[in-house]
Design an enzyme around this catalytic site. Structure first.
Site, PDB file in Angstrom:
ATOM      1  N   VAL A  38      15.770  13.789  33.725  1.00  0.00           N
ATOM      2  CA  VAL A  38      16.068  13.485  35.125  1.00  0.00           C
ATOM      3  C   VAL A  38      17.510  13.869  35.445  1.00  0.00           C
ATOM      4  CG1 VAL A  38      16.230  11.649  36.852  1.00  0.00           C
ATOM      5  CG2 VAL A  38      14.366  11.614  35.186  1.00  0.00           C
ATOM      6  N   ARG A 123      12.960  -2.861  39.063  1.00  0.00           N
ATOM      7  CA  ARG A 123      12.165  -2.508  40.250  1.00  0.00           C
ATOM      8  C   ARG A 123      11.462  -3.699  40.891  1.00  0.00           C
ATOM      9  NH1 ARG A 123       9.648   2.429  37.123  1.00  0.00           N
ATOM     10  NH2 ARG A 123      11.313   3.965  37.409  1.00  0.00           N
ATOM     11  N   CYS A 153       7.904   7.559  38.942  1.00  0.00           N
ATOM     12  CA  CYS A 153       7.578   8.908  39.425  1.00  0.00           C
ATOM     13  C   CYS A 153       6.150   9.031  39.946  1.00  0.00           C
ATOM     14  CB  CYS A 153       7.837   9.948  38.335  1.00  0.00           C
ATOM     15  SG  CYS A 153       7.173   9.519  36.719  1.00  0.00           S
ATOM     16  N   GLN A 180      -0.837  13.301  35.191  1.00  0.00           N
ATOM     17  CA  GLN A 180       0.616  13.249  35.055  1.00  0.00           C
ATOM     18  C   GLN A 180       1.152  14.293  34.083  1.00  0.00           C
ATOM     19  OE1 GLN A 180       0.451   8.465  35.562  1.00  0.00           O
ATOM     20  NE2 GLN A 180       2.312   9.264  34.644  1.00  0.00           N
ATOM     21  N   GLY A 184       7.206  13.505  32.573  1.00  0.00           N
ATOM     22  CA  GLY A 184       7.289  12.088  32.931  1.00  0.00           C
ATOM     23  C   GLY A 184       7.684  11.247  31.731  1.00  0.00           C
ATOM     24  N   LYS A 249       2.650  -0.373  37.225  1.00  0.00           N
ATOM     25  CA  LYS A 249       3.787   0.041  38.062  1.00  0.00           C
ATOM     26  C   LYS A 249       3.290   0.618  39.387  1.00  0.00           C
ATOM     27  CE  LYS A 249       6.854   1.365  34.274  1.00  0.00           C
ATOM     28  NZ  LYS A 249       7.486   2.498  33.601  1.00  0.00           N
ATOM     29  N   ARG A 271      -2.667  11.605  31.432  1.00  0.00           N
ATOM     30  CA  ARG A 271      -1.672  12.639  31.107  1.00  0.00           C
ATOM     31  C   ARG A 271      -2.396  13.974  30.920  1.00  0.00           C
ATOM     32  NH1 ARG A 271       3.607  11.470  31.565  1.00  0.00           N
ATOM     33  NH2 ARG A 271       3.377   9.602  30.304  1.00  0.00           N
ATOM     34  N   HIS A 278       3.482  15.753  38.995  1.00  0.00           N
ATOM     35  CA  HIS A 278       2.340  14.844  38.912  1.00  0.00           C
ATOM     36  C   HIS A 278       1.387  15.135  40.081  1.00  0.00           C
ATOM     37  CE1 HIS A 278       4.439  12.791  35.843  1.00  0.00           C
ATOM     38  NE2 HIS A 278       4.800  11.685  36.460  1.00  0.00           N
TER      39      HIS A 278
HETATM   40  N1  NAP Z   1      10.973  11.779  33.560  1.00  0.00           N
HETATM   41  C1  NAP Z   1      10.506  11.309  34.715  1.00  0.00           C
HETATM   42  O1  NAP Z   1       9.620  11.898  35.368  1.00  0.00           O
HETATM   43  C2  NAP Z   1      11.078  10.062  35.283  1.00  0.00           C
HETATM   44  C3  NAP Z   1      10.765   9.749  36.600  1.00  0.00           C
HETATM   45  C4  NAP Z   1      11.278   8.584  37.177  1.00  0.00           C
HETATM   46  C5  NAP Z   1      12.076   7.768  36.429  1.00  0.00           C
HETATM   47  N2  NAP Z   1      12.358   8.080  35.134  1.00  0.00           N
HETATM   48  C6  NAP Z   1      13.225   7.165  34.418  1.00  0.00           C
HETATM   49  O2  NAP Z   1      14.532   7.744  34.353  1.00  0.00           O
HETATM   50  C7  NAP Z   1      15.169   7.352  33.139  1.00  0.00           C
HETATM   51  C8  NAP Z   1      15.583   8.606  32.373  1.00  0.00           C
HETATM   52  O3  NAP Z   1      14.399   9.329  32.035  1.00  0.00           O
HETATM   53  P1  NAP Z   1      14.440  10.795  31.391  1.00  0.00           P
HETATM   54  O4  NAP Z   1      13.028  11.250  31.469  1.00  0.00           O
HETATM   55  O5  NAP Z   1      15.514  11.611  31.962  1.00  0.00           O
HETATM   56  O6  NAP Z   1      14.827  10.410  29.851  1.00  0.00           O
HETATM   57  P2  NAP Z   1      15.469  11.367  28.737  1.00  0.00           P
HETATM   58  O7  NAP Z   1      15.171  12.774  28.998  1.00  0.00           O
HETATM   59  O8  NAP Z   1      15.034  10.758  27.442  1.00  0.00           O
HETATM   60  O9  NAP Z   1      17.067  11.123  28.918  1.00  0.00           O
HETATM   61  C9  NAP Z   1      17.660   9.879  28.645  1.00  0.00           C
HETATM   62  C10 NAP Z   1      19.123   9.898  29.050  1.00  0.00           C
HETATM   63  O10 NAP Z   1      19.680   8.600  28.775  1.00  0.00           O
HETATM   64  C11 NAP Z   1      20.856   8.760  27.966  1.00  0.00           C
HETATM   65  N3  NAP Z   1      21.020   7.616  27.074  1.00  0.00           N
HETATM   66  C12 NAP Z   1      20.169   7.174  26.119  1.00  0.00           C
HETATM   67  N4  NAP Z   1      20.697   6.091  25.492  1.00  0.00           N
HETATM   68  C13 NAP Z   1      21.908   5.867  26.069  1.00  0.00           C
HETATM   69  C14 NAP Z   1      22.934   4.917  25.864  1.00  0.00           C
HETATM   70  N5  NAP Z   1      22.837   3.961  24.927  1.00  0.00           N
HETATM   71  N6  NAP Z   1      24.048   4.964  26.632  1.00  0.00           N
HETATM   72  C15 NAP Z   1      24.182   5.922  27.580  1.00  0.00           C
HETATM   73  N7  NAP Z   1      23.233   6.864  27.823  1.00  0.00           N
HETATM   74  C16 NAP Z   1      22.111   6.838  27.075  1.00  0.00           C
HETATM   75  C17 NAP Z   1      20.600  10.022  27.194  1.00  0.00           C
HETATM   76  O11 NAP Z   1      21.825  10.512  26.689  1.00  0.00           O
HETATM   77  P3  NAP Z   1      21.870  11.452  25.357  1.00  0.00           P
HETATM   78  O12 NAP Z   1      21.432  12.824  25.780  1.00  0.00           O
HETATM   79  O13 NAP Z   1      23.303  11.373  24.982  1.00  0.00           O
HETATM   80  O14 NAP Z   1      20.935  10.820  24.375  1.00  0.00           O
HETATM   81  C18 NAP Z   1      19.983  10.897  28.284  1.00  0.00           C
HETATM   82  O15 NAP Z   1      21.004  11.394  29.117  1.00  0.00           O
HETATM   83  C19 NAP Z   1      14.164   6.478  32.382  1.00  0.00           C
HETATM   84  O16 NAP Z   1      14.395   5.118  32.680  1.00  0.00           O
HETATM   85  C20 NAP Z   1      12.844   6.902  32.975  1.00  0.00           C
HETATM   86  O17 NAP Z   1      11.869   5.889  32.879  1.00  0.00           O
HETATM   87  C21 NAP Z   1      11.901   9.212  34.548  1.00  0.00           C
END
Ligand code: NAP
Length: 379
Positions: A38, A123, A153, A180, A184, A249, A271, A278
């Site tokens: 994201v 949320r 999402c 999905q 995601g 959710k 999925r 999605h």
């Molecule tokens: N993917 C989707 O479609 C989607 C849609 C809506 C909402 N979300 C939500 O958005 C959030 C991020 O999702 P994502 O899909 O982008 O996940 P992701 O690709 O796994 O990225 C996670 C991010 O969080 C950082 N992080 C992890 N542990 C941390 C810590 N202890 N301190 C500071 N930063 C930390 C990571 O940094 P590093 O790179 O340094 O590990 C990375 O920047 C989640 O809560 C997810 O549920 C996701």
């Protein structure tokens, strides 16, 4: 919540501070989780939207400290999330796992930072608004905890279209199935699909029970089953009575956003081997008889919605075309054959743009506009 009084814009000492004179006096933004799936899309959106921010600070885990990422055409160094890293921040977008947001968002809010959280941590908190700017923008200001939540999402991929139909027809029931994309589930989801595709590409697999599973091996990443050449009726974790967390959710968040706490919602989340975007089939029942003609007018003119619906010409939205775009795309609009009060729709939305980063950016822009009215010197 402590009210920010506004600060003279001076160099924060952070490597990301551009010192760009045109940005002096504008609010400071932190993107927490800038390196994630994201977060990376967020940096693109911040580079494409009107440049309303002063400093943009990029934060992630200590693993990423020192990496450089591009935003607004400049290389910005990523810093580790810490209390000091939030000093002087006006608005922080949290794009991090639930447990990280649950811990850090209240810390940021206690420092006077207005948090826009993309995780699932807050949320359903009654003191945290769940905002979709096209549907319930007024709730952005109702934030006693200093935290605003961004919906999940799957909900976001359909709710703009449903909000527009609800405003005219009055929604009474939803039956939804999702298709999905793997992103995601974050970067790990995308890596898993790409790796599995490389193992099955050019083979005759998919013709015998278990042949795909044997080819991809036991490591199915964030998914319970192989996702390449497959369809997996599961997203999230197990909740009561066999429902998945993702299904709960969609139900709970749709109710909260639309202000319909008792709306009957039945959801099955699935999925599919799509990288990003999605899709959902929606059966929406309304107060009274509906017509397809009026529904099409509403969808064709609703902000943030594109009606793409001409099956005779082979026109309907699919993830392959919708990915990378901002709107909610709607096709296959039909009145239910056995219920004149219900519509059937096929909806597609990019889960990383409107489904996550774009909606968060829109909320943050509403907050920035509010700050600039309160503290004209900051805009
Ligand atoms: N993917 C989707 O479609 C989607 C849609 C809506 C909402 N979300 C939500 O958005 C959030 C991020 O999702 P994502 O899909 O982008 O996940 P992701 O690709 O796994 O990225 C996670 C991010 O969080 C950082 N992080 C992890 N542990 C941390 C810590 N202890 N301190 C500071 N930063 C930390 C990571 O940094 P590093 O790179 O340094 O590990 C990375 O920047 C989640 O809560 C997810 O549920 C996701």
């Amino acid at each position: 919540m402590a009210e920010r009084t506004g600060r003279p814009a001076e160099h924060s000492g952070f490597p990301g501070h551009s010192g760009h004179p045109g940005r002096l006096g504008r609010p400071t933004l932190a993107v927490v989780g800038a390196t994630g799936a994201v977060g990376r899309v967020m940096l693109q959106i911040l580079s494409q939207h009107a440049d309303i921010w002063g400093e943009i600070r990029l934060l992630a885990s200590p693993r990423s400290a020192g990496r450089k990422l591009a935003v607004r055409g400049e290389e910005v160094e990523v810093a580790a999330l810490s209390e000091a890293a939030l000093d002087g921040v006006d608005v922080a977008m949290f794009d991090v796992p639930d447990e990280v947001a649950a811990h850090w968002a209240p810390i940021a809010a206690a420092k006077g930072v207005i948090v826009v959280d993309n995780s699932g941590a807050f949320r359903m908190d009654p003191d945290v608004p769940l905002v979709v700017p096209e549907v319930n923008p007024h709730t952005t200001r109702m934030r006693p905890r200093g935290i605003i939540a961004n919906p999940n999402c799957t909900t976001l991929s359909m709710i703009v279209a449903l909000g527009a139909l609800h405003a005219e027809f009055g929604l009474r029931e939803l039956v939804v199935s999702s298709y999905q994309a793997v992103s995601g589930a974050g970067r790990a989801g995308v890596e898993t699909l790409r790796q599995q595709l490389s193992l099955v590409a050019g083979t005759e697999l998919g013709t015998n029970p278990g042949d795909v599973r044997r080819a991809v091996g036991d490591n199915t990443g964030p998914f319970p089953e192989p996702v390449a050449l497959n369809v997996v009726p599961w997203a999230g974790s197990l909740r009561e009575d066999g429902w998945s967390s993702e299904e709960m959710k969609v139900r709970d968040e749709s109710r909260k956003i639309l202000g319909l706490p008792h709306l009957p919602v039945a959801v099955t989340c699935v999925r599919v081997p799509v990288v990003t975007t999605h899709s959902l089939t929606v059966h929406a029942r309304f107060e009274d008889t509906v017509t397809v003609a009026r529904a099409r007018e509403i969808l064709a003119t609703a902000p943030g919605v594109v009606l793409f619906d001409d099956p005779a010409a082979g026109e309907f939205p699919t993830p392959a075309d919708v990915v990378g775009t901002d709107p909610t795309w709607v096709g296959r609009v039909r009145r239910a054959l056995d219920d004149p009060t219900a519509l059937e729709l096929f909806v597609c939305g990019d889960n990383l743009r409107k489904g996550a980063a774009l909606n968060t950016a829109q909320i943050a822009e509403l907050v920035a506009a509010e700050l600039s009215v309160r503290h004209p010197g900051k805009a």
